[in-house]
Write a protein that holds these residues in place. Structure first.
Motif, PDB file in Angstrom:
ATOM      1  N   LYS A   1       5.689   6.835   0.101  1.00 27.32           N
ATOM      2  CA  LYS A   1       4.910   7.280  -0.174  1.00 27.32           C
ATOM      3  C   LYS A   1       3.421   6.281  -1.188  1.00 27.32           C
ATOM      4  CE  LYS A   1       8.289   9.837  -3.017  1.00 27.32           C
ATOM      5  NZ  LYS A   1       9.214  10.380  -3.643  1.00 27.32           N
ATOM      6  N   GLU A   2       2.498   6.592  -0.581  1.00 30.57           N
ATOM      7  CA  GLU A   2       1.409   5.822  -1.395  1.00 30.57           C
ATOM      8  C   GLU A   2       1.487   5.100  -2.629  1.00 30.57           C
ATOM      9  OE1 GLU A   2      -3.399   5.792  -2.460  1.00 30.57           O
ATOM     10  OE2 GLU A   2      -2.541   7.649  -2.986  1.00 30.57           O
ATOM     11  N   TRP A   3       1.488   4.134  -2.879  1.00 32.42           N
ATOM     12  CA  TRP A   3       2.221   3.009  -4.087  1.00 32.42           C
ATOM     13  C   TRP A   3       1.789   3.148  -5.350  1.00 32.42           C
ATOM     14  CZ3 TRP A   3       6.517  -0.579  -4.791  1.00 32.42           C
ATOM     15  CH2 TRP A   3       5.594  -1.005  -5.581  1.00 32.42           C
ATOM     16  N   ASP A   4       1.871   3.008  -6.267  1.00 24.86           N
ATOM     17  CA  ASP A   4       1.517   2.973  -7.492  1.00 24.86           C
ATOM     18  C   ASP A   4       1.243   2.495  -8.426  1.00 24.86           C
ATOM     19  OD1 ASP A   4       0.114   4.094 -10.373  1.00 24.86           O
ATOM     20  OD2 ASP A   4       0.166   5.937  -9.471  1.00 24.86           O
TER      21      ASP A   4
ATOM     22  N   ILE B   1       1.547   7.453   5.522  1.00 25.24           N
ATOM     23  CA  ILE B   1       2.071   7.713   4.192  1.00 25.24           C
ATOM     24  C   ILE B   1       2.313   8.663   4.482  1.00 25.24           C
ATOM     25  CG2 ILE B   1       0.962   8.236   1.527  1.00 25.24           C
ATOM     26  CD1 ILE B   1      -1.005   5.681   1.627  1.00 25.24           C
TER      27      ILE B   1
ATOM     28  N   ALA C   1       0.690  -1.436   0.567  1.00 25.54           N
ATOM     29  CA  ALA C   1       0.166  -0.153  -0.022  1.00 25.54           C
ATOM     30  C   ALA C   1       0.753   1.110  -0.170  1.00 25.54           C
ATOM     31  CB  ALA C   1      -1.033  -0.194   0.880  1.00 25.54           C
ATOM     32  N   ALA C   2       1.748   1.355   0.655  1.00 26.86           N
ATOM     33  CA  ALA C   2       3.148   2.206   0.765  1.00 26.86           C
ATOM     34  C   ALA C   2       4.543   1.315   0.332  1.00 26.86           C
ATOM     35  CB  ALA C   2       2.964   3.523   2.031  1.00 26.86           C
TER      36      ALA C   2
ATOM     37  N   GLU D   1      -1.660   3.886   5.402  1.00 25.25           N
ATOM     38  CA  GLU D   1      -2.218   4.785   5.174  1.00 25.25           C
ATOM     39  C   GLU D   1      -2.146   6.201   5.743  1.00 25.25           C
ATOM     40  OE1 GLU D   1      -6.489   2.494   6.169  1.00 25.25           O
ATOM     41  OE2 GLU D   1      -4.823   2.018   5.054  1.00 25.25           O
TER      42      GLU D   1
END
Length: 160
Positions: free
Chosen positions: A151-154, A120, A8-9, A117
């Motif tokens: 950071k948020e995962w992309d 982040i 998620a991050a 979350e």
């Protein structure tokens, strides 16, 4: 424990000027009731370039950036992430120390103190010394030798 396929991050870790070869990654996975963090770090050496065989404090900090000044390169990370205003080592951001073996550390840990979350936009710090788990406010773990911005995962990070 069920892990999602992707974290998620994440945070890319970089050493300060005294630890220029220290690099690594931390991945934060959303799990039932909390977070599983997996960290891999290379290049933890002492001031003489020798491989460290020591434990190193490992914490989530409240600050957003791995910035500072010449004397304190990570000064802006603020204190440990501590939304409940508890004493150390009960801060949400207090994690087990990393054990370096021949300059390499790997660890996976589950915590119910936060979800991905929640962190982040925060930072993760590796310290030069072990956390003593009682000195206030941060465990007397010494110099901040490495930092990463969470950071948020992309999905574009899939190969990161």
């Amino acid at each position: 424990m069920n892990l999602k396929e992707s974290p998620a991050a994440y945070a890319d870790i970089q050493g300060n000027k005294n630890y220029p070869n220290l690099k690594g990654k931390v991945y934060f996975y959303d799990t039932y009731g909390g977070t599983m963090a997996a960290v891999t770090v290379r290049g933890i050496t002492d001031g003489n370039g020798k491989n460290s065989q020591n434990f190193h404090g490992f914490h989530i900090h409240a600050g957003k950036e791995c910035t500072g000044n010449e004397e304190e390169p990570f000064m802006n990370v603020d204190g440990h992430y501590n939304p409940e205003n508890t004493e150390h080592p009960q801060h949400a951001g207090d994690l087990p120390p990393l054990l370096s073996n021949n300059g390499v550390a790997w660890m996976s840990v589950y915590t119910d103190r936060f979800y991905p979350e929640d962190i982040i936009g925060k930072t993760v710090i590796i310290h030069a010394m072990a956390d003593d788990f009682h000195t206030q406010p941060s465990g007397n773990s010494g110099e901040m030798i490495a930092c990463g911005e969470i950071k948020e995962w992309d999905e574009k990070n899939r190969n990161a």
